[in-house]
Design a protein around this motif. Sequence first.
Motif, PDB file in Angstrom:
ATOM      1  N   PRO A 101       0.826  -1.207   0.000  1.00  0.00           N
ATOM      2  CA  PRO A 101       0.000   0.000   0.000  1.00  0.00           C
ATOM      3  C   PRO A 101       0.862   1.259   0.000  1.00  0.00           C
ATOM      4  CG  PRO A 101      -0.671  -1.534   1.740  1.00  0.00           C
ATOM      5  CD  PRO A 101       0.643  -2.020   1.207  1.00  0.00           C
ATOM      6  N   SER A 102       0.275   2.345  -0.447  1.00  0.00           N
ATOM      7  CA  SER A 102       0.937   3.639  -0.318  1.00  0.00           C
ATOM      8  C   SER A 102       0.955   4.047   1.156  1.00  0.00           C
ATOM      9  CB  SER A 102       0.206   4.697  -1.149  1.00  0.00           C
ATOM     10  OG  SER A 102      -1.150   4.794  -0.731  1.00  0.00           O
ATOM     11  N   ARG A 103       1.673   5.101   1.468  1.00  0.00           N
ATOM     12  CA  ARG A 103       1.751   5.597   2.847  1.00  0.00           C
ATOM     13  C   ARG A 103       1.173   7.006   2.911  1.00  0.00           C
ATOM     14  NH1 ARG A 103       7.457   5.956   4.891  1.00  0.00           N
ATOM     15  NH2 ARG A 103       6.488   6.010   6.969  1.00  0.00           N
ATOM     16  N   PHE A 104       0.176   7.199   3.741  1.00  0.00           N
ATOM     17  CA  PHE A 104      -0.411   8.515   3.995  1.00  0.00           C
ATOM     18  C   PHE A 104      -0.942   9.168   2.721  1.00  0.00           C
ATOM     19  CE2 PHE A 104       3.288   7.994   6.936  1.00  0.00           C
ATOM     20  CZ  PHE A 104       2.565   7.744   8.094  1.00  0.00           C
ATOM     21  N   GLY A 105      -1.364   8.345   1.773  1.00  0.00           N
ATOM     22  CA  GLY A 105      -1.835   8.893   0.503  1.00  0.00           C
ATOM     23  C   GLY A 105      -3.167   9.602   0.592  1.00  0.00           C
TER      24      GLY A 105
END
Length: 247
Positions: A7-11
Motif C-alpha cells: 500500500p501507499s503511505r499517507f496517501g
Amino acid sequence: MTSHDRPSRFGFLDTNSPIAPWRLDRQAAELAATAPRTIVDIGCGWGELIQRVTQAAPDAKAYGIDADQELLERGRAGAAERGIADRVEFVEYQGEAWTEPADVVVCVGAAHVFGTAAEALEALFPLVNPGGVLLFGDGIWEREPTEADLAGMWPETTAADWLELPDLVDAAFATGFRPLRVEAVERSEIDDFESGFLRDKETWLLANPGHPKADEIRAGADQHRAWWLRGHRGPWGFAYLTLGRPV
C-alpha cells in the motif's frame, strides 16, 4: 517497490496528525501572520504545514526535520510544485539533536523524541527565538483512562503517556511559554485521520486480495482499527497549543 507490492503511505492524508482542513488553514494563516524569517518543524513528515506557512510568508526560510527519507522526498516534491523549493529545506536528521532556533517552531506528534510532553516543551523553549511562536501538538487524555481502556490501546500504553489538557497547558506555563491558542480536536477529526490512515491499506487490499502479503497487511489494518475503535476512541484526544515566548 511498486504500488502493487505494498500500500501507499499517507496517501489520503494532508498531514500525519488529526486535524480538520479549516483548522489547518487557520494554523497556517496565524503562523504566517507573525512574519517569521525562520521556521523549523521537528518531526515534519512531508511538512505540509510549513510549506503553507512559507508560501504565505515570503521572507521565511524553513527547515523540515525528520528521519523518514520517503516522507522527506514527498516534502521536497511538494515544495517544488509550490515553487518554494529554494526556501524550504528538508533535512534527514534526528529531531532531538537540532539546535538552531527559529521564529516559528513546529512540533506536532513528535514530543516522544524528547521524552514526555513536559520534557519536550522544556527542550523546545530555547529553540524558539524571543518573541517567537511554538505550535505544539500532542495526544491528551480526555478523561482518566481505566485499566480496561489501556488494555484495548496500543501495546504498553500507560496512563503516564499523556496529560490532560489543563496539565499540558500548565507544563507550557512552567517552561516559560504563554498560550496564544489552546485547542483540542473534535472526535470527527480523529475519526477522519484514522480512516485516512487505514484507507491506503484497505484500497490496496481491495485491489490485491490474493497478494502474498495480503493476509499480513489485512491483519495489521484490523489490529490498528481495533486499537482505534475499541481502545483510544473515547479516552484519548489530540491538542494543539500555540505558544508564545516572551521577548
